[in-house]
Design a protein around this motif. Structure first.
Motif, PDB file in Angstrom:
ATOM      1  N   SER A   1      30.604  47.085  32.722  1.00 49.16           N
ATOM      2  CA  SER A   1      31.095  48.182  33.014  1.00 49.16           C
ATOM      3  C   SER A   1      29.848  49.868  32.654  1.00 49.16           C
ATOM      4  O   SER A   1      30.907  50.734  33.535  1.00 49.16           O
ATOM      5  CB  SER A   1      32.098  48.281  31.643  1.00 49.16           C
ATOM      6  OG  SER A   1      31.479  48.067  30.297  1.00 49.16           O
ATOM      7  N   LYS A   2      29.259  49.284  32.341  1.00 54.81           N
ATOM      8  CA  LYS A   2      27.541  49.868  32.525  1.00 54.81           C
ATOM      9  C   LYS A   2      27.403  50.749  33.608  1.00 54.81           C
ATOM     10  O   LYS A   2      27.240  51.697  33.860  1.00 54.81           O
ATOM     11  CB  LYS A   2      26.482  49.895  31.075  1.00 54.81           C
ATOM     12  CG  LYS A   2      26.983  49.968  29.965  1.00 54.81           C
ATOM     13  CD  LYS A   2      25.899  49.833  29.300  1.00 54.81           C
ATOM     14  CE  LYS A   2      26.271  49.141  27.208  1.00 54.81           C
ATOM     15  NZ  LYS A   2      25.435  48.661  26.468  1.00 54.81           N
ATOM     16  N   LEU A   3      27.220  49.761  34.571  1.00 59.24           N
ATOM     17  CA  LEU A   3      26.944  49.951  35.716  1.00 59.24           C
ATOM     18  C   LEU A   3      27.948  50.555  36.625  1.00 59.24           C
ATOM     19  O   LEU A   3      27.669  51.419  37.856  1.00 59.24           O
ATOM     20  CB  LEU A   3      26.400  48.533  36.774  1.00 59.24           C
ATOM     21  CG  LEU A   3      25.369  47.240  36.163  1.00 59.24           C
ATOM     22  CD1 LEU A   3      24.307  46.141  36.304  1.00 59.24           C
ATOM     23  CD2 LEU A   3      24.030  48.132  35.659  1.00 59.24           C
ATOM     24  N   ALA A   4      29.417  50.278  36.102  1.00 59.23           N
ATOM     25  CA  ALA A   4      30.542  50.890  37.345  1.00 59.23           C
ATOM     26  C   ALA A   4      30.454  51.991  37.002  1.00 59.23           C
ATOM     27  O   ALA A   4      30.653  52.944  38.052  1.00 59.23           O
ATOM     28  CB  ALA A   4      31.282  49.460  36.774  1.00 59.23           C
TER      29      ALA A   4
ATOM     30  N   ARG B   1      36.678  42.451  32.960  1.00 62.06           N
ATOM     31  CA  ARG B   1      37.341  41.104  32.345  1.00 62.06           C
ATOM     32  C   ARG B   1      39.076  41.359  33.329  1.00 62.06           C
ATOM     33  O   ARG B   1      39.102  40.407  34.081  1.00 62.06           O
ATOM     34  CB  ARG B   1      37.395  41.407  30.973  1.00 62.06           C
ATOM     35  CG  ARG B   1      38.280  40.229  30.229  1.00 62.06           C
ATOM     36  CD  ARG B   1      38.784  40.134  29.217  1.00 62.06           C
ATOM     37  NE  ARG B   1      39.274  38.746  28.301  1.00 62.06           N
ATOM     38  CZ  ARG B   1      38.715  38.252  27.683  1.00 62.06           C
ATOM     39  NH1 ARG B   1      38.581  38.496  26.415  1.00 62.06           N
ATOM     40  NH2 ARG B   1      39.997  36.902  26.933  1.00 62.06           N
ATOM     41  N   SER B   2      39.831  42.083  33.624  1.00 60.00           N
ATOM     42  CA  SER B   2      41.166  42.368  34.017  1.00 60.00           C
ATOM     43  C   SER B   2      40.978  41.821  35.618  1.00 60.00           C
ATOM     44  O   SER B   2      41.484  40.889  36.183  1.00 60.00           O
ATOM     45  CB  SER B   2      42.276  43.242  33.779  1.00 60.00           C
ATOM     46  OG  SER B   2      41.703  44.633  34.039  1.00 60.00           O
ATOM     47  N   GLN B   3      39.933  43.086  36.208  1.00 55.78           N
ATOM     48  CA  GLN B   3      39.892  42.271  37.822  1.00 55.78           C
ATOM     49  C   GLN B   3      38.660  40.872  37.509  1.00 55.78           C
ATOM     50  O   GLN B   3      39.244  40.797  38.930  1.00 55.78           O
ATOM     51  CB  GLN B   3      38.311  43.554  37.933  1.00 55.78           C
ATOM     52  CG  GLN B   3      38.632  45.020  38.051  1.00 55.78           C
ATOM     53  CD  GLN B   3      40.154  45.316  39.086  1.00 55.78           C
ATOM     54  OE1 GLN B   3      40.109  44.874  40.158  1.00 55.78           O
ATOM     55  NE2 GLN B   3      41.378  45.522  38.316  1.00 55.78           N
ATOM     56  N   ILE B   4      37.899  40.522  36.920  1.00 59.41           N
ATOM     57  CA  ILE B   4      37.488  39.378  37.061  1.00 59.41           C
ATOM     58  C   ILE B   4      38.667  38.052  36.692  1.00 59.41           C
ATOM     59  O   ILE B   4      38.856  37.445  37.459  1.00 59.41           O
ATOM     60  CB  ILE B   4      36.498  39.349  35.949  1.00 59.41           C
ATOM     61  CG1 ILE B   4      35.136  40.192  36.179  1.00 59.41           C
ATOM     62  CG2 ILE B   4      36.006  37.833  36.215  1.00 59.41           C
ATOM     63  CD1 ILE B   4      33.625  40.097  35.695  1.00 59.41           C
TER      64      ILE B   4
ATOM     65  N   VAL C   1      29.756  42.582  39.904  1.00 63.24           N
ATOM     66  CA  VAL C   1      29.887  40.850  39.578  1.00 63.24           C
ATOM     67  C   VAL C   1      29.442  39.280  40.579  1.00 63.24           C
ATOM     68  O   VAL C   1      28.558  38.827  39.769  1.00 63.24           O
ATOM     69  CB  VAL C   1      31.938  40.454  39.483  1.00 63.24           C
ATOM     70  CG1 VAL C   1      31.553  39.241  39.417  1.00 63.24           C
ATOM     71  CG2 VAL C   1      31.908  41.651  38.946  1.00 63.24           C
ATOM     72  N   GLN C   2      29.461  39.889  41.589  1.00 66.40           N
ATOM     73  CA  GLN C   2      28.745  38.579  42.850  1.00 66.40           C
ATOM     74  C   GLN C   2      27.495  38.737  42.375  1.00 66.40           C
ATOM     75  O   GLN C   2      26.872  37.156  42.730  1.00 66.40           O
ATOM     76  CB  GLN C   2      29.026  38.990  44.113  1.00 66.40           C
ATOM     77  CG  GLN C   2      28.002  40.740  44.469  1.00 66.40           C
ATOM     78  CD  GLN C   2      29.205  40.929  45.690  1.00 66.40           C
ATOM     79  OE1 GLN C   2      29.373  39.725  46.150  1.00 66.40           O
ATOM     80  NE2 GLN C   2      28.508  42.197  46.118  1.00 66.40           N
ATOM     81  N   PHE C   3      26.333  39.332  41.979  1.00 69.84           N
ATOM     82  CA  PHE C   3      25.215  39.165  41.351  1.00 69.84           C
ATOM     83  C   PHE C   3      24.794  38.622  40.120  1.00 69.84           C
ATOM     84  O   PHE C   3      24.160  38.415  39.083  1.00 69.84           O
ATOM     85  CB  PHE C   3      24.585  41.240  41.250  1.00 69.84           C
ATOM     86  CG  PHE C   3      24.133  41.291  42.421  1.00 69.84           C
ATOM     87  CD1 PHE C   3      22.971  40.949  43.531  1.00 69.84           C
ATOM     88  CD2 PHE C   3      25.212  41.834  42.626  1.00 69.84           C
ATOM     89  CE1 PHE C   3      22.960  41.813  44.674  1.00 69.84           C
ATOM     90  CE2 PHE C   3      25.146  42.918  44.001  1.00 69.84           C
ATOM     91  CZ  PHE C   3      24.316  42.720  44.966  1.00 69.84           C
TER      92      PHE C   3
END
Length: 268
Positions: A220-223, A237-240, A201-203
């Motif tokens: 999500s695809k990258l994760a 979304r929940s994590q963010i 996310v930080q990117f």
């Protein structure tokens, strides 16, 4: 790969793609290999464009266009939305993505097992530095004090001393294996999936428009490529949203906990 001809490189790449299509190579390993190939090609191009200098100068990448693509749809889409991050934000992102793809699934446990001893070592070094400074040995005290941040980073992997700059040690984390542990949330149980999402996310822009227009799905695809078992848009979304609720006030100085930040020289 450097000594291969273009035809040999193409044949190798085609054989690798066939093995991936046949299920002999996982999506995670295939994507990381593509990233590594793109990084190596980019670095080789810079070296050749500079006239193949030996030794290689530190500024060899200055003015070079950033990496265009990797050949993995989710990653190539992500390159279009990165935040500005120095002259080559794509290079920095791909380096971090490659690291997350190779990090062990038990990285948080590895760092946790090291944490107490590494933090105690850092505290003892700072105590020793204070004692020395109090006895008219400021130069030696500064040197000992400069070891403390690197001792703390020992929980994330092996640290190698490099050189002295004045009275301070310069080191590098050449063999990190648990950097994801630095990305734990402030609430709830720390998880590898959560660390992966925070590392990604930080990117990207912290803008609702980005997230609601495909950003959650893209991350999500990258994760999933990095090995996250809960890499769904809803989980991202929940994590963010959780991290936004528990974020420190903007006025406080924030420590750089990015993967790239942890690989750079710490501030004392």
């Amino acid at each position: 790969m450097v000594d291969m001809t273009e035809n040999e490189r193409r044949e190798f790449a085609e054989a690798f793609e066939r093995a991936h299509a046949a299920g002999e190579i996982s999506d995670r390993d295939f994507a990381r290999a593509r990233i590594q190939g793109a990084l190596a090609r980019w670095q080789l191009d810079a070296w050749e464009a500079a006239g193949k200098p030996e030794p290689v100068p530190d500024n060899i990448y200055e003015g070079q266009p950033d990496i265009e693509r990797v050949g993995i749809p989710a990653i190539d889409d992500a390159l279009l939305f990165l935040k500005p991050n120095g002259e080559h934000p794509r290079f920095a992102f791909l380096n971090s993505l490659s690291y997350l793809m190779r990090e062990s699934d038990d990285a948080l446990e590895i760092a946790g097992n090291r944490a107490d001893d590494c933090d105690e070592a850092a505290a003892l070094l700072r105590r020793a530095a204070a004692l020395l400074k109090g006895k008219d040995n400021e130069p030696l005290g500064h040197l000992i004090e400069s070891l403390a941040p690197w001792a703390e980073r020992g929980k994330y992997g092996r640290v190698y001393p490099m050189a002295l700059q004045g009275y301070r040690l310069v080191a590098n984390q050449h063999h990190p294996d648990a950097l994801g542990a630095s990305l734990q949330g402030k609430r709830g149980k720390a998880t590898r999936d959560g660390a992966i999402v925070r590392g990604l996310v930080q990117f990207f822009p912290n803008e609702q428009g980005f997230f609601t227009n495909g950003g959650y799905a893209l991350i999500s695809k990258l994760a999933a490529l990095c090995g996250a078992s809960k890499g769904t848009p809803a989980y991202v979304r929940s994590q963010i949203e959780q991290d936004r609720r528990t974020a420190e006030p903007a006025s406080k100085a924030m420590r750089d906990n990015s993967i790239i930040g942890l690989l750079s020289k710490p501030k004392i």
